[in-house]
Design a protein around this motif. Structure first.
Motif, PDB file in Angstrom:
ATOM      1  N   LYS A  15      13.082   4.013   7.981  1.00  0.00           N
ATOM      2  CA  LYS A  15      12.392   4.656   8.232  1.00  0.00           C
ATOM      3  C   LYS A  15      10.651   5.152   7.149  1.00  0.00           C
ATOM      4  CE  LYS A  15      15.643   7.230  10.739  1.00  0.00           C
ATOM      5  NZ  LYS A  15      16.589   8.585  11.302  1.00  0.00           N
ATOM      6  N   VAL A  16      10.823   4.022   6.808  1.00  0.00           N
ATOM      7  CA  VAL A  16       9.537   4.829   5.194  1.00  0.00           C
ATOM      8  C   VAL A  16       8.383   4.009   6.628  1.00  0.00           C
ATOM      9  CG1 VAL A  16       8.695   4.149   3.737  1.00  0.00           C
ATOM     10  CG2 VAL A  16      10.958   4.803   3.741  1.00  0.00           C
ATOM     11  N   PHE A  17       7.190   4.817   6.886  1.00  0.00           N
ATOM     12  CA  PHE A  17       6.135   4.772   6.890  1.00  0.00           C
ATOM     13  C   PHE A  17       4.685   4.891   5.803  1.00  0.00           C
ATOM     14  CE2 PHE A  17       9.001   5.971  10.534  1.00  0.00           C
ATOM     15  CZ  PHE A  17       8.314   4.588  11.137  1.00  0.00           C
ATOM     16  N   VAL A  18       4.365   3.896   5.842  1.00  0.00           N
ATOM     17  CA  VAL A  18       2.761   4.257   4.700  1.00  0.00           C
ATOM     18  C   VAL A  18       1.206   4.465   5.257  1.00  0.00           C
ATOM     19  CG1 VAL A  18       1.445   2.771   2.659  1.00  0.00           C
ATOM     20  CG2 VAL A  18       4.091   2.185   2.944  1.00  0.00           C
ATOM     21  N   THR A  19       0.880   6.279   4.636  1.00  0.00           N
ATOM     22  CA  THR A  19      -0.247   6.342   5.876  1.00  0.00           C
ATOM     23  C   THR A  19      -1.329   5.158   4.872  1.00  0.00           C
ATOM     24  OG1 THR A  19      -0.783   7.646   3.647  1.00  0.00           O
ATOM     25  CG2 THR A  19       0.508   8.605   5.603  1.00  0.00           C
ATOM     26  N   GLU A  20      -2.491   5.481   5.958  1.00  0.00           N
ATOM     27  CA  GLU A  20      -3.099   3.992   5.092  1.00  0.00           C
ATOM     28  C   GLU A  20      -4.219   4.774   4.075  1.00  0.00           C
ATOM     29  OE1 GLU A  20      -8.360   3.556   6.772  1.00  0.00           O
ATOM     30  OE2 GLU A  20      -6.374   4.460   8.250  1.00  0.00           O
ATOM     31  N   HIS A  21      -3.992   5.660   3.623  1.00  0.00           N
ATOM     32  CA  HIS A  21      -4.235   6.336   2.293  1.00  0.00           C
ATOM     33  C   HIS A  21      -3.153   6.344   1.166  1.00  0.00           C
ATOM     34  CE1 HIS A  21      -5.885   9.240  -0.598  1.00  0.00           C
ATOM     35  NE2 HIS A  21      -4.566   9.303  -1.330  1.00  0.00           N
ATOM     36  N   ALA A  22      -2.106   5.925   1.574  1.00  0.00           N
ATOM     37  CA  ALA A  22      -1.597   5.140   0.762  1.00  0.00           C
ATOM     38  C   ALA A  22      -1.399   3.840   0.689  1.00  0.00           C
ATOM     39  CB  ALA A  22       0.160   5.784   1.143  1.00  0.00           C
ATOM     40  N   ALA A  23      -1.645   3.754   1.471  1.00  0.00           N
ATOM     41  CA  ALA A  23      -1.777   1.770   1.840  1.00  0.00           C
ATOM     42  C   ALA A  23      -3.072   1.302   1.078  1.00  0.00           C
ATOM     43  CB  ALA A  23      -2.181   1.303   2.914  1.00  0.00           C
ATOM     44  N   GLU A  24      -4.004   2.407   1.032  1.00  0.00           N
ATOM     45  CA  GLU A  24      -5.411   1.611  -0.049  1.00  0.00           C
ATOM     46  C   GLU A  24      -5.008   1.609  -0.960  1.00  0.00           C
ATOM     47  OE1 GLU A  24      -9.630   4.218  -0.225  1.00  0.00           O
ATOM     48  OE2 GLU A  24      -9.051   3.713   1.795  1.00  0.00           O
ATOM     49  N   ARG A  25      -4.339   3.044  -1.676  1.00  0.00           N
ATOM     50  CA  ARG A  25      -3.826   3.419  -3.101  1.00  0.00           C
ATOM     51  C   ARG A  25      -3.352   2.068  -3.734  1.00  0.00           C
ATOM     52  NH1 ARG A  25      -7.535   5.899  -3.978  1.00  0.00           N
ATOM     53  NH2 ARG A  25      -7.571   8.239  -3.082  1.00  0.00           N
ATOM     54  N   PHE A  26      -2.112   2.193  -2.822  1.00  0.00           N
ATOM     55  CA  PHE A  26      -1.710   1.132  -3.463  1.00  0.00           C
ATOM     56  C   PHE A  26      -1.937  -0.433  -3.869  1.00  0.00           C
ATOM     57  CE2 PHE A  26       2.880   2.218  -0.737  1.00  0.00           C
ATOM     58  CZ  PHE A  26       3.056   2.886  -1.759  1.00  0.00           C
ATOM     59  N   GLN A  28      -5.070  -0.343  -3.992  1.00  0.00           N
ATOM     60  CA  GLN A  28      -5.914  -0.596  -5.771  1.00  0.00           C
ATOM     61  C   GLN A  28      -5.485  -1.165  -7.032  1.00  0.00           C
ATOM     62  OE1 GLN A  28      -7.438   3.741  -4.735  1.00  0.00           O
ATOM     63  NE2 GLN A  28      -9.042   2.709  -3.834  1.00  0.00           N
ATOM     64  N   ARG A  29      -3.263  -0.064  -6.635  1.00  0.00           N
ATOM     65  CA  ARG A  29      -3.089  -0.456  -8.462  1.00  0.00           C
ATOM     66  C   ARG A  29      -1.863  -1.866  -7.637  1.00  0.00           C
ATOM     67  NH1 ARG A  29      -4.204   4.560  -6.306  1.00  0.00           N
ATOM     68  NH2 ARG A  29      -4.632   6.433  -7.852  1.00  0.00           N
ATOM     69  N   ASN A  30      -2.558  -2.687  -6.843  1.00  0.00           N
ATOM     70  CA  ASN A  30      -1.309  -3.826  -6.767  1.00  0.00           C
ATOM     71  C   ASN A  30       0.486  -3.870  -6.349  1.00  0.00           C
ATOM     72  OD1 ASN A  30      -1.594  -6.584  -6.294  1.00  0.00           O
ATOM     73  ND2 ASN A  30      -0.587  -6.460  -8.570  1.00  0.00           N
ATOM     74  N   ILE A  31       0.676  -2.293  -5.897  1.00  0.00           N
ATOM     75  CA  ILE A  31       1.750  -2.006  -6.073  1.00  0.00           C
ATOM     76  C   ILE A  31       1.893  -2.787  -4.254  1.00  0.00           C
ATOM     77  CG2 ILE A  31       3.890  -0.473  -5.574  1.00  0.00           C
ATOM     78  CD1 ILE A  31       0.814   1.535  -7.348  1.00  0.00           C
TER      79      ILE A  31
END
Length: 42
Positions: A15-26, A28-31
């Motif tokens: 039930k964990v969803f990644v928002t577009e903003h979070a995906a972009e940050r991930f 950028q940070r290679n997470i």
């Protein structure tokens, strides 16, 4: 802030969803999602 136990429950229930903003940050940070799963020790 969410407690780690609750986050584990969400991951286990898929039930964990990644928002577009979070995906972009991930990106950028290679997470990667597997890194996050490892951090919460699933």
């Amino acid at each position: 802030m969410i407690e780690i136990e609750k986050l584990r429950e969400y991951f286990l229930a898929d039930k964990v969803f990644v928002t577009e903003h979070a995906a972009e940050r991930f990106h950028q940070r290679n997470i990667k999602i597997k890194d996050i799963r490892s951090a919460v020790k699933l």
